[in-house]
Design a protein around this motif. Structure first.
Motif, PDB file in Angstrom:
ATOM      1  N   ASN A  80      39.169  50.584  29.667  1.00  5.63           N
ATOM      2  CA  ASN A  80      39.892  49.669  28.766  1.00  5.63           C
ATOM      3  C   ASN A  80      40.529  48.492  29.485  1.00  5.63           C
ATOM      4  OD1 ASN A  80      39.680  49.999  26.044  1.00  5.63           O
ATOM      5  ND2 ASN A  80      41.106  51.739  25.996  1.00  5.63           N
ATOM      6  N   ILE A  81      39.899  48.037  30.550  1.00  2.00           N
ATOM      7  CA  ILE A  81      40.437  46.867  31.269  1.00  2.00           C
ATOM      8  C   ILE A  81      39.563  45.656  30.936  1.00  2.00           C
ATOM      9  CG2 ILE A  81      40.981  45.852  33.519  1.00  2.00           C
ATOM     10  CD1 ILE A  81      41.316  48.701  34.595  1.00  2.00           C
ATOM     11  N   PRO A  82      40.143  44.673  30.252  1.00  2.00           N
ATOM     12  CA  PRO A  82      39.363  43.482  29.910  1.00  2.00           C
ATOM     13  C   PRO A  82      38.954  42.702  31.152  1.00  2.00           C
ATOM     14  CG  PRO A  82      41.558  43.413  28.910  1.00  2.00           C
ATOM     15  CD  PRO A  82      41.536  44.602  29.795  1.00  2.00           C
ATOM     16  N   VAL A  83      37.748  42.146  31.115  1.00  2.00           N
ATOM     17  CA  VAL A  83      37.227  41.368  32.240  1.00  2.00           C
ATOM     18  C   VAL A  83      37.009  39.922  31.799  1.00  2.00           C
ATOM     19  CG1 VAL A  83      35.236  41.066  33.773  1.00  2.00           C
ATOM     20  CG2 VAL A  83      36.083  43.369  33.291  1.00  2.00           C
ATOM     21  N   VAL A  84      37.454  38.988  32.638  1.00  2.00           N
ATOM     22  CA  VAL A  84      37.227  37.563  32.386  1.00  2.00           C
ATOM     23  C   VAL A  84      36.305  37.031  33.473  1.00  2.00           C
ATOM     24  CG1 VAL A  84      38.300  35.293  32.124  1.00  2.00           C
ATOM     25  CG2 VAL A  84      39.574  37.347  31.452  1.00  2.00           C
ATOM     26  N   LEU A  85      35.242  36.347  33.066  1.00  2.00           N
ATOM     27  CA  LEU A  85      34.380  35.695  34.047  1.00  2.00           C
ATOM     28  C   LEU A  85      34.923  34.293  34.286  1.00  2.00           C
ATOM     29  CD1 LEU A  85      30.868  36.546  32.536  1.00  2.00           C
ATOM     30  CD2 LEU A  85      32.151  37.838  34.253  1.00  2.00           C
ATOM     31  N   THR A  86      35.142  33.957  35.563  1.00  2.00           N
ATOM     32  CA  THR A  86      35.559  32.588  35.832  1.00  2.00           C
ATOM     33  C   THR A  86      34.463  31.929  36.648  1.00  2.00           C
ATOM     34  OG1 THR A  86      36.630  32.978  37.962  1.00  2.00           O
ATOM     35  CG2 THR A  86      37.975  33.312  36.014  1.00  2.00           C
ATOM     36  N   ASP A  87      34.173  30.708  36.320  1.00  2.00           N
ATOM     37  CA  ASP A  87      33.268  29.834  37.068  1.00  2.00           C
ATOM     38  C   ASP A  87      31.785  30.193  36.903  1.00  2.00           C
ATOM     39  OD1 ASP A  87      31.793  28.675  39.235  1.00  2.00           O
ATOM     40  OD2 ASP A  87      32.715  30.045  40.651  1.00  2.00           O
ATOM     41  N   ARG A  88      31.386  31.425  37.223  1.00  2.00           N
ATOM     42  CA  ARG A  88      29.958  31.763  37.168  1.00  2.00           C
ATOM     43  C   ARG A  88      29.679  32.848  36.124  1.00  2.00           C
ATOM     44  NH1 ARG A  88      28.183  32.136  43.568  1.00  2.00           N
ATOM     45  NH2 ARG A  88      28.835  30.036  44.123  1.00  2.00           N
ATOM     46  N   ALA A  89      28.484  32.794  35.557  1.00  2.00           N
ATOM     47  CA  ALA A  89      28.101  33.731  34.501  1.00  2.00           C
ATOM     48  C   ALA A  89      27.408  34.972  35.067  1.00  2.00           C
ATOM     49  CB  ALA A  89      27.137  33.036  33.545  1.00  2.00           C
ATOM     50  N   ILE A 124      36.229  45.229  42.472  1.00  2.00           N
ATOM     51  CA  ILE A 124      36.419  45.475  41.031  1.00  2.00           C
ATOM     52  C   ILE A 124      36.722  46.957  40.800  1.00  2.00           C
ATOM     53  CG2 ILE A 124      35.275  45.433  38.762  1.00  2.00           C
ATOM     54  CD1 ILE A 124      33.724  42.934  39.809  1.00  2.00           C
ATOM     55  N   ARG A 125      35.980  47.836  41.505  1.00  2.00           N
ATOM     56  CA  ARG A 125      36.232  49.284  41.358  1.00  2.00           C
ATOM     57  C   ARG A 125      37.653  49.624  41.790  1.00  2.00           C
ATOM     58  NH1 ARG A 125      30.385  50.984  42.679  1.00  2.00           N
ATOM     59  NH2 ARG A 125      29.684  51.083  40.514  1.00  2.00           N
ATOM     60  N   SER A 126      38.112  48.970  42.837  1.00  2.00           N
ATOM     61  CA  SER A 126      39.467  49.271  43.297  1.00  2.00           C
ATOM     62  C   SER A 126      40.504  48.774  42.282  1.00  2.00           C
ATOM     63  CB  SER A 126      39.656  48.699  44.704  1.00  2.00           C
ATOM     64  OG  SER A 126      40.861  48.027  44.821  1.00  2.00           O
ATOM     65  N   TYR A 127      40.239  47.631  41.639  1.00  2.00           N
ATOM     66  CA  TYR A 127      41.150  47.166  40.586  1.00  2.00           C
ATOM     67  C   TYR A 127      41.160  48.139  39.401  1.00  2.00           C
ATOM     68  CZ  TYR A 127      41.213  42.650  43.044  1.00  2.00           C
ATOM     69  OH  TYR A 127      41.349  41.654  43.978  1.00  2.00           O
ATOM     70  N   ILE A 128      40.001  48.691  39.096  1.00  2.00           N
ATOM     71  CA  ILE A 128      39.929  49.665  37.994  1.00  2.00           C
ATOM     72  C   ILE A 128      40.782  50.884  38.348  1.00  2.00           C
ATOM     73  CG2 ILE A 128      38.413  51.240  36.683  1.00  2.00           C
ATOM     74  CD1 ILE A 128      36.141  49.165  37.096  1.00  2.00           C
ATOM     75  N   GLN A 129      40.610  51.330  39.602  1.00  2.00           N
ATOM     76  CA  GLN A 129      41.356  52.505  40.059  1.00  2.00           C
ATOM     77  C   GLN A 129      42.863  52.273  40.030  1.00  2.00           C
ATOM     78  OE1 GLN A 129      40.036  53.582  43.959  1.00  2.00           O
ATOM     79  NE2 GLN A 129      38.907  55.323  43.071  1.00  2.00           N
ATOM     80  N   GLN A 130      43.258  51.048  40.382  1.00  2.00           N
ATOM     81  CA  GLN A 130      44.690  50.728  40.385  1.00  2.00           C
ATOM     82  C   GLN A 130      45.230  50.510  38.977  1.00  2.00           C
ATOM     83  OE1 GLN A 130      45.642  47.603  43.423  1.00  2.00           O
ATOM     84  NE2 GLN A 130      43.521  47.908  44.001  1.00  2.00           N
ATOM     85  N   GLY A 131      44.357  50.449  38.000  1.00  2.00           N
ATOM     86  CA  GLY A 131      44.791  50.275  36.617  1.00  2.00           C
ATOM     87  C   GLY A 131      45.414  48.919  36.344  1.00  2.00           C
ATOM     88  N   VAL A 132      44.820  47.840  36.916  1.00  2.00           N
ATOM     89  CA  VAL A 132      45.351  46.498  36.634  1.00  2.00           C
ATOM     90  C   VAL A 132      45.181  46.207  35.135  1.00  2.00           C
ATOM     91  CG1 VAL A 132      44.809  45.675  38.960  1.00  2.00           C
ATOM     92  CG2 VAL A 132      43.168  45.299  37.100  1.00  2.00           C
ATOM     93  N   ASP A 133      45.878  45.181  34.653  1.00  2.00           N
ATOM     94  CA  ASP A 133      45.815  44.867  33.226  1.00  2.00           C
ATOM     95  C   ASP A 133      44.586  44.048  32.854  1.00  2.00           C
ATOM     96  OD1 ASP A 133      48.469  45.950  32.318  1.00  2.00           O
ATOM     97  OD2 ASP A 133      49.089  44.660  33.979  1.00  2.00           O
ATOM     98  N   VAL A 134      44.198  43.148  33.741  1.00  2.00           N
ATOM     99  CA  VAL A 134      43.012  42.312  33.499  1.00  2.00           C
ATOM    100  C   VAL A 134      42.293  42.128  34.839  1.00  2.00           C
ATOM    101  CG1 VAL A 134      42.178  40.032  32.763  1.00  2.00           C
ATOM    102  CG2 VAL A 134      44.172  41.023  31.624  1.00  2.00           C
ATOM    103  N   ILE A 135      40.977  42.129  34.783  1.00  2.00           N
ATOM    104  CA  ILE A 135      40.189  41.815  35.977  1.00  2.00           C
ATOM    105  C   ILE A 135      39.504  40.477  35.729  1.00  2.00           C
ATOM    106  CG2 ILE A 135      38.136  42.438  37.326  1.00  2.00           C
ATOM    107  CD1 ILE A 135      38.866  45.401  36.767  1.00  2.00           C
ATOM    108  N   ALA A 136      39.593  39.576  36.698  1.00  2.00           N
ATOM    109  CA  ALA A 136      38.847  38.320  36.601  1.00  2.00           C
ATOM    110  C   ALA A 136      37.977  38.218  37.833  1.00  2.00           C
ATOM    111  CB  ALA A 136      39.809  37.139  36.532  1.00  2.00           C
ATOM    112  N   PHE A 137      36.777  37.684  37.667  1.00  2.00           N
ATOM    113  CA  PHE A 137      35.947  37.477  38.856  1.00  2.00           C
ATOM    114  C   PHE A 137      34.899  36.408  38.626  1.00  2.00           C
ATOM    115  CE2 PHE A 137      31.718  39.795  38.746  1.00  2.00           C
ATOM    116  CZ  PHE A 137      31.753  40.166  37.409  1.00  2.00           C
ATOM    117  N   SER A 138      34.451  35.863  39.757  1.00  2.00           N
ATOM    118  CA  SER A 138      33.438  34.830  39.758  1.00  2.00           C
ATOM    119  C   SER A 138      32.199  35.451  40.394  1.00  2.00           C
ATOM    120  CB  SER A 138      33.972  33.667  40.594  1.00  2.00           C
ATOM    121  OG  SER A 138      32.986  32.706  40.745  1.00  2.00           O
ATOM    122  N   PRO A 139      31.254  35.901  39.576  1.00  2.00           N
ATOM    123  CA  PRO A 139      30.137  36.696  40.109  1.00  2.00           C
ATOM    124  C   PRO A 139      29.268  35.933  41.111  1.00  2.00           C
ATOM    125  CG  PRO A 139      29.917  36.356  37.727  1.00  2.00           C
ATOM    126  CD  PRO A 139      31.178  35.699  38.126  1.00  2.00           C
TER     127      PRO A 139
END
Ligand code: GYE
Length: 331
Positions: free
Chosen positions: A122-131, A90-105
């Motif tokens: 300012n990068i929106p995060v979407v939780l998929t599958d797990r809370a 996730i930190r690497s995605y932030i560094q790369q400046g992606v538009d959206v981060i999604a992850f399944s915690p």
């Protein structure tokens, strides 16, 4: 090709700069002043749990296919079921400046710091599958996935019905998912709520098999020795149930008859075992989240607010229903 890449990188820097000017860190949506990007300019970073189960493999394939079909670039990382790896991704995605981060915690707790970093960028995060278990729900824009408590309840309801005429104690072994993961916590809770209403149901042992086949086999082998009179195994996913089948057969017993098995997921291998009578009942948990995730990304890109909680629709399967569903089962 090179030129295009440079152009995209420059646009990314500009977006970050704009976000900075707008006083980044105070909102949880994409900076609308920058306007929507075209789909082929969007970059999404997805931090997957791992490849621990048939469910997970199907989920990964479905997400990758959906983004490919939509023409949106997806950066993918596999955390091998370790939270620290997911945080790094996730930190690497932030560094790369992606538009959206999604992850399944992988587990529920311990996300606030890294999610605050995403928010500050300012990068929106979407939780998929797990809370995640966080007090601050501004740390993510949407949570897309199943209601795991409901799944546990459905498993429990089948058990209550199956043993409704029995006055003897019903001894149950529970194979838990990954310790601290939302589906492990919630599937245990829902099941306990329903079966706990009658004290003939006794969970004689409950241990984690980490959502893997090998884990389910190993734990069942050990627990059968200390609990030879067990009536039923409730496994938090098909893979652990399939591991339990191997252990039961190795002990010279018949899975599905001598020891009944209830699982969650309904992946093909699980459905086959149900059709074969080695598993008795499966609660479905759908891994097909790709298209809905793409929709959320598009909404965020268009400056819309996606629904905060999107619950996956699912069913349950008996043996007859599994036989009927198997030929068309996609995963
Ligand atoms: O049930 C299990 C997987 O989070 C819903 O994770 C998912 C669970 C799924 O490993 O098979």
């Amino acid at each position: 090709m090179k030129k295009k890449f440079f152009g995209m990188a420059a646009a990314g820097v500009m977006l970050l700069t704009l976000a900075g000017c707008a006083g980044g860190g105070t909102t949880d949506s994409v900076d609308s002043a920058a306007g929507p990007k075209s789909l082929d300019e969007l970059v999404v970073g997805f931090a997957q749990v791992g490849a621990e189960s048939g469910w997970r493999t199907a989920n990964t394939t479905d997400i990758q296919t959906a983004f490919e079909d939509a023409g949106i670039e997806l950066k993918f990382s596999d955390a091998q079921q370790k939270q620290e790896n997911q945080i790094k991704a996730i930190r690497s995605y932030i560094q790369q400046g992606v538009d959206v981060i999604a992850f399944s915690p992988v587990v529920e707790t311990g996300w606030d710091a890294v999610l605050n970093e995403a928010k500050a960028a300012n990068i929106p995060v979407v939780l998929t599958d797990r809370a995640v278990d966080s007090q601050d729900d501004s740390l993510y824009v949407s949570f897309l996935g199943s209601d795991f408590i409901e799944e546990g309840k459905k498993a429990g309801e089948w058990v209550v019905e199956e043993y409704k005429d029995s006055t003897d104690p019903v001894k149950i072994i529970q194979l838990e998912g990954t310790t601290g993961a939302a589906p492990a916590i919630d599937r245990a809770e829902g099941f306990a709520e329903v079966t706990g209403a009658d004290d003939k149901f006794e969970i004689v042992a409950s241990q984690t098999g980490d959502f893997t086949r090998a884990g389910g086999k190993q734990v069942t082998e050990a627990l059968l020795k200390s609990n030879p009179n067990v009536d039923l195994i409730y496994a938090h996913n098909d893979d652990m149930g399939l591991g339990a089948i191997e252990a039961i057969e190795a002990a010279g017993l018949k899975p599905g008859e001598d020891i009944k098995i209830v699982t969650v997921d309904a992946v093909k291998d699980g459905m086959q075992a149900l059709a074969d009578g080695k598993i008795n009942f499966i609660v479905e948990c759908s891994p097909l989240l790709g298209k809905q995730l793409v929709d959320i990304v598009k909404q965020v890109n268009d400056g819309e607010t996606p629904e905060k909680r999107i619950i996956t629709e699912e069913t349950t399967f008996t043996q007859e229903q599994a036989i009927e569903a198997l030929p068309d089962r996609q995963y």
